[in-house]
Design a protein around this motif. Sequence first.
Motif, PDB file in Angstrom:
ATOM      1  N   VAL A   1      34.112  21.080  16.923  1.00 57.86           N
ATOM      2  CA  VAL A   1      34.495  20.900  18.327  1.00 57.86           C
ATOM      3  C   VAL A   1      35.978  21.187  18.528  1.00 57.86           C
ATOM      4  O   VAL A   1      36.377  21.766  19.543  1.00 57.86           O
ATOM      5  N   THR A   2      36.798  20.826  17.548  1.00 54.44           N
ATOM      6  CA  THR A   2      38.236  21.075  17.644  1.00 54.44           C
ATOM      7  C   THR A   2      38.543  22.565  17.744  1.00 54.44           C
ATOM      8  O   THR A   2      39.428  22.979  18.481  1.00 54.44           O
ATOM      9  N   PHE A   3      37.775  23.359  17.006  1.00 56.18           N
ATOM     10  CA  PHE A   3      37.991  24.810  17.047  1.00 56.18           C
ATOM     11  C   PHE A   3      37.225  25.492  18.165  1.00 56.18           C
ATOM     12  O   PHE A   3      37.120  26.716  18.197  1.00 56.18           O
ATOM     13  N   LYS A   4      36.660  24.698  19.072  1.00 55.05           N
ATOM     14  CA  LYS A   4      36.018  25.143  20.309  1.00 55.05           C
ATOM     15  C   LYS A   4      34.779  26.009  20.099  1.00 55.05           C
ATOM     16  O   LYS A   4      34.485  26.896  20.889  1.00 55.05           O
ATOM     17  N   TYR A   5      34.036  25.752  19.029  1.00 55.76           N
ATOM     18  CA  TYR A   5      32.744  26.398  18.828  1.00 55.76           C
ATOM     19  C   TYR A   5      31.662  25.435  19.326  1.00 55.76           C
ATOM     20  O   TYR A   5      30.957  24.800  18.548  1.00 55.76           O
ATOM     21  N   LEU A   6      31.543  25.342  20.632  1.00 57.14           N
ATOM     22  CA  LEU A   6      30.692  24.321  21.213  1.00 57.14           C
ATOM     23  C   LEU A   6      29.209  24.624  21.035  1.00 57.14           C
ATOM     24  O   LEU A   6      28.399  23.703  20.945  1.00 57.14           O
ATOM     25  N   ASP A   7      28.834  25.901  20.958  1.00 51.97           N
ATOM     26  CA  ASP A   7      27.433  26.228  20.705  1.00 51.97           C
ATOM     27  C   ASP A   7      27.030  25.835  19.285  1.00 51.97           C
ATOM     28  O   ASP A   7      25.932  25.318  19.059  1.00 51.97           O
ATOM     29  N   VAL A   8      27.930  26.034  18.340  1.00 52.00           N
ATOM     30  CA  VAL A   8      27.661  25.609  16.962  1.00 52.00           C
ATOM     31  C   VAL A   8      27.644  24.082  16.882  1.00 52.00           C
ATOM     32  O   VAL A   8      26.822  23.501  16.165  1.00 52.00           O
ATOM     33  N   ALA A   9      28.524  23.436  17.634  1.00 57.32           N
ATOM     34  CA  ALA A   9      28.547  21.976  17.653  1.00 57.32           C
ATOM     35  C   ALA A   9      27.245  21.419  18.223  1.00 57.32           C
ATOM     36  O   ALA A   9      26.747  20.399  17.751  1.00 57.32           O
ATOM     37  N   PHE A  10      26.696  22.099  19.216  1.00 56.57           N
ATOM     38  CA  PHE A  10      25.412  21.673  19.778  1.00 56.57           C
ATOM     39  C   PHE A  10      24.308  21.784  18.732  1.00 56.57           C
ATOM     40  O   PHE A  10      23.483  20.888  18.596  1.00 56.57           O
ATOM     41  N   ALA A  11      24.304  22.879  17.977  1.00 57.56           N
ATOM     42  CA  ALA A  11      23.296  23.055  16.922  1.00 57.56           C
ATOM     43  C   ALA A  11      23.463  22.000  15.825  1.00 57.56           C
ATOM     44  O   ALA A  11      22.470  21.466  15.311  1.00 57.56           O
ATOM     45  N   ILE A  12      24.701  21.674  15.469  1.00 56.81           N
ATOM     46  CA  ILE A  12      24.944  20.638  14.463  1.00 56.81           C
ATOM     47  C   ILE A  12      24.468  19.287  14.970  1.00 56.81           C
ATOM     48  O   ILE A  12      23.873  18.506  14.223  1.00 56.81           O
ATOM     49  N   ALA A  13      24.714  19.013  16.252  1.00 60.83           N
ATOM     50  CA  ALA A  13      24.291  17.727  16.818  1.00 60.83           C
ATOM     51  C   ALA A  13      22.772  17.610  16.866  1.00 60.83           C
ATOM     52  O   ALA A  13      22.226  16.520  16.698  1.00 60.83           O
ATOM     53  N   ILE A  14      22.090  18.717  17.046  1.00 55.44           N
ATOM     54  CA  ILE A  14      20.625  18.689  17.071  1.00 55.44           C
ATOM     55  C   ILE A  14      20.055  18.607  15.657  1.00 55.44           C
ATOM     56  O   ILE A  14      19.134  17.838  15.379  1.00 55.44           O
ATOM     57  N   LEU A  15      20.610  19.395  14.725  1.00 52.60           N
ATOM     58  CA  LEU A  15      20.051  19.472  13.373  1.00 52.60           C
ATOM     59  C   LEU A  15      20.579  18.395  12.432  1.00 52.60           C
ATOM     60  O   LEU A  15      19.991  18.176  11.367  1.00 52.60           O
ATOM     61  N   GLY A  16      21.651  17.716  12.788  1.00 56.10           N
ATOM     62  CA  GLY A  16      22.213  16.675  11.931  1.00 56.10           C
ATOM     63  C   GLY A  16      21.264  15.528  11.652  1.00 56.10           C
ATOM     64  O   GLY A  16      21.061  15.159  10.493  1.00 56.10           O
ATOM     65  N   PRO A  17      20.655  14.939  12.673  1.00 56.38           N
ATOM     66  CA  PRO A  17      19.695  13.863  12.401  1.00 56.38           C
ATOM     67  C   PRO A  17      18.471  14.323  11.610  1.00 56.38           C
ATOM     68  O   PRO A  17      17.935  13.579  10.802  1.00 56.38           O
ATOM     69  N   VAL A  18      18.045  15.563  11.819  1.00 60.73           N
ATOM     70  CA  VAL A  18      16.907  16.092  11.066  1.00 60.73           C
ATOM     71  C   VAL A  18      17.253  16.170   9.586  1.00 60.73           C
ATOM     72  O   VAL A  18      16.467  15.786   8.719  1.00 60.73           O
ATOM     73  N   SER A  19      18.447  16.663   9.270  1.00 63.67           N
ATOM     74  CA  SER A  19      18.850  16.757   7.865  1.00 63.67           C
ATOM     75  C   SER A  19      19.043  15.369   7.252  1.00 63.67           C
ATOM     76  O   SER A  19      18.763  15.176   6.065  1.00 63.67           O
ATOM     77  N   THR A  20      19.477  14.409   8.043  1.00 61.68           N
ATOM     78  CA  THR A  20      19.600  13.034   7.531  1.00 61.68           C
ATOM     79  C   THR A  20      18.232  12.452   7.205  1.00 61.68           C
ATOM     80  O   THR A  20      18.066  11.776   6.179  1.00 61.68           O
ATOM     81  N   ILE A  21      17.243  12.714   8.031  1.00 62.31           N
ATOM     82  CA  ILE A  21      15.888  12.228   7.760  1.00 62.31           C
ATOM     83  C   ILE A  21      15.331  12.889   6.501  1.00 62.31           C
ATOM     84  O   ILE A  21      14.708  12.215   5.664  1.00 62.31           O
ATOM     85  N   ILE A  22      15.569  14.178   6.321  1.00 65.02           N
ATOM     86  CA  ILE A  22      15.112  14.862   5.111  1.00 65.02           C
ATOM     87  C   ILE A  22      15.822  14.296   3.888  1.00 65.02           C
ATOM     88  O   ILE A  22      15.209  14.098   2.830  1.00 65.02           O
TER      89      ILE A  22
END
Length: 92
Positions: free
Chosen positions: A49-70
Motif C-alpha cells: 500500500v505504501t508503494f501505491k500498488y492498490l490492485d495488488v494490495a486488494f489481491a493480497i487482502a483477498i488471498l491472505g486469509p485463504v493462505s492462512t487457512i491453508i
Amino acid sequence: MNFLGFFNITTVALALMFIGSIGMLVVKKPIDKVILYSIVDAGFLLAVVTFKYLDVAFAIAILGPVSTIIFLMSILKIDRIRHNNREGGPNV
C-alpha cells in the motif's frame, strides 16, 4: 512534541516483516507461527500500500486469509501424522 513524524510507514512495514520472520524462525509452536505469519502478512500488505500498488494490495487482502487457512490445515495434518507415528498407526 509530535512522534508521528518519527515513524515512517515504510519503516513500520519493514519492522513488521522483519520481526515476524525472525519470530517464525525462533518460535517452536506451530500455532504461534500462524500468529507471526499474520504479522508478516500485515507488514507486506502495508508495504504494498505504501508503494501505491492498490490492485495488488486488494489481491493480497483477498488471498491472505485463504493462505492462512491453508497454512493452518497443513499444521493440523502434520500434527496428526506425528501423533499417529508416535502411536504406530496409519498416516492418514
